[in-house]
Design an enzyme around this catalytic site. Structure first.
Site, mmCIF file in Angstrom:
data_model
loop_
_atom_site.group_PDB
_atom_site.id
_atom_site.type_symbol
_atom_site.label_atom_id
_atom_site.label_comp_id
_atom_site.label_asym_id
_atom_site.label_seq_id
_atom_site.Cartn_x
_atom_site.Cartn_y
_atom_site.Cartn_z
ATOM 1 N N LYS A 188 -1.875 -0.537 7.382
ATOM 2 C CA LYS A 188 -1.025 -0.787 8.566
ATOM 3 C C LYS A 188 -0.611 0.515 9.253
ATOM 4 C CE LYS A 188 0.246 -5.273 6.867
ATOM 5 N NZ LYS A 188 -0.698 -5.252 5.730
ATOM 6 N N LEU A 218 1.728 7.079 -1.228
ATOM 7 C CA LEU A 218 1.020 5.842 -0.912
ATOM 8 C C LEU A 218 1.100 5.534 0.574
ATOM 9 C CD1 LEU A 218 -0.398 3.961 -2.937
ATOM 10 C CD2 LEU A 218 1.140 5.572 -3.996
ATOM 11 N N GLY A 252 -1.838 -9.954 -5.260
ATOM 12 C CA GLY A 252 -0.801 -10.366 -6.199
ATOM 13 C C GLY A 252 0.444 -9.493 -6.186
#
Ligand SMILES: NC(=O)c1ccc[n+]([C@@H]2O[C@H](COP(=O)([O-])OP(=O)(O)OC[C@H]3O[C@@H](n4cnc5c(N)ncnc54)[C@H](OP(=O)(O)O)[C@@H]3O)[C@@H](O)[C@H]2O)c1
Length: 336
Positions: A131, A127, A174
């Site tokens: 950024k 992952l 979330g």
């Protein structure tokens, strides 16, 4: 795709790890083993209430740190697919504790690669984050290094049947520590802190993140960095969607934050292709044929100078659409 396979998720108790677990158990009931690898026994204990081994015989909870190569090697025994989600991910915490972030995000990535290369793992998806694109903070810089390590791992695998790829996306709606739960908690106080009124972010649901990871697991040829096409939102619209009667207080940008995020820079455009629902940044060195790749995926080269930035995205969430998403994905009882 995953039936009869053994899968390990580093950071399996995190936001993405849990959603992946749910999706895998629902869609591939004959998955052989699903190993959750993380450090904190309490988080594993809580996750085991939701996904008990008695109900899901494939699931295993394995305590371990990605900084611990020997433990990873043990965990990867007889594993087919690895999803590497474990990370330190809070920008300001990484700024304050840089060496800890380096140890987990870079050292951990190196260890995961080494453990994969000394096992029979065949597919690995790591992952990444927006950024990591032209990073200005340590978190992003460590994730960019991790991306490079995973992509380059395809060059050192020798004859081993293994493919490493990376999935990069923006803010997961979330997820632990993200803005929507933060505003939901703050709302009662009548004031929502806004770092900068111009701030924008890419937005993806947990399900969208899981879909992209599963796609990479299934389709990667090795060395790709996948970027889904996702909408942006203005941070002030998120505040308006959650607390229309709240005062928005400008508190200033935090260390290491950008006003807009990027997922593909103009410099990446030379090796970026449009595959319809997503972009893919291809590696400079491949052990497969580029023309075959292009024809297989009907890949269209993006124009030179193309970039993908949350500030001038073509697709936007609005106050209304954000309310719909919050209700649909996060808080079914949500009203304003
Ligand atoms: N959430 C987002 O908005 C977002 C956006 C883009 C990309 N990403 C990336 O997506 C991945 C997953 O994010 P997430 O939101 O699911 O994170 P999260 O909810 O914070 O979960 C992180 C997971 O990693 C584990 N972990 C942390 N340090 C570890 C270590 N040293 N060894 C083993 N496990 C460790 C944590 O468990 P323990 O603490 O118990 O070890 C937890 O299971 C990360 O790589 C992140 O960079 C996230």
């Amino acid at each position: 795709m995953l039936n009869n396979k053994s899968i390990l998720i580093t950071g399996g108790t995190g936001s993405l790890g849990k959603e992946l677990t749910k999706t895998i158990l629902e869609n591939w009931p004959d998955v052989k083993r699903l190993v959750i690898y993380s450090r904190d026994e309490q988080k594993q204990f809580q996750m085991a209430q939701e996904f008990p081994e008695s109900k899901y015989p494939a699931i295993r909870y394995f305590i371990g740190d990605v900084r611990d190569l020997e433990r990873l090697k043990r965990a990867f025994n007889d594993i087919d697919y690895v999803i590497h989600a474990a990370a330190m991910k809070h920008v300001h915490i990484a700024e304050y504790n840089p060496d800890e972030c380096v140890k987990t995000n870079i050292g951990g990535a190196e260890n995961v690669i080494k453990a994969c290369l000394s096992s029979n793992v065949t597919r690995v998806v790591a992952l990444s984050t927006d950024k990591a694109c032209a990073p200005i903070n340590l978190y992003g810089a460590t994730k960019l290094t991790s991306d490079k390590l995973f992509i380059a791992a395809n060059n050192i695998k020798g004859k081993q049947n293994i493919k490493f790829s990376v999935v990069r996306y923006g803010n997961v709606m979330g997820s632990n520590g993200s803005v929507i739960p933060f505003f939901m908690n703050k709302k009662q106080e009548g004031v929502l802190p806004i770092t900068d009124p111009n701030m924008t972010r890419f937005n993806i649901s947990l399900k969208g993140g899981v879909d992209m990871v599963l796609h990479a697991l299934d389709e990667a040829w090795g060395g790709e960095l996948f970027v889904p096409k996702i909408p942006s939102y203005k941070i002030t619209d998120v505040a308006e969607a959650i607390g229309p009667n709240c005062k928005q207080e400008i508190v200033g940008i935090r260390p290491g934050e950008k006003i807009h995020e990027e997922m593909i820079t103009a410099s990446d455009s030379f090796t970026t292709y449009d595959l319809g629902k997503y972009y893919v940044i291809l590696p400079q060195v491949t052990n497969w044929n580029l023309d075959e790749y292009i024809s297989n995926f009907n890949a269209k080269k993006v124009p030179v100078g193309f970039y993908y930035n949350s500030g001038d995205n073509e697709e936007w969430e609005t106050v209304d659409s954000l309310r719909g998403l919050i209700k649909e994905h996060l808080y079914p009882d949500f009203t304003v």
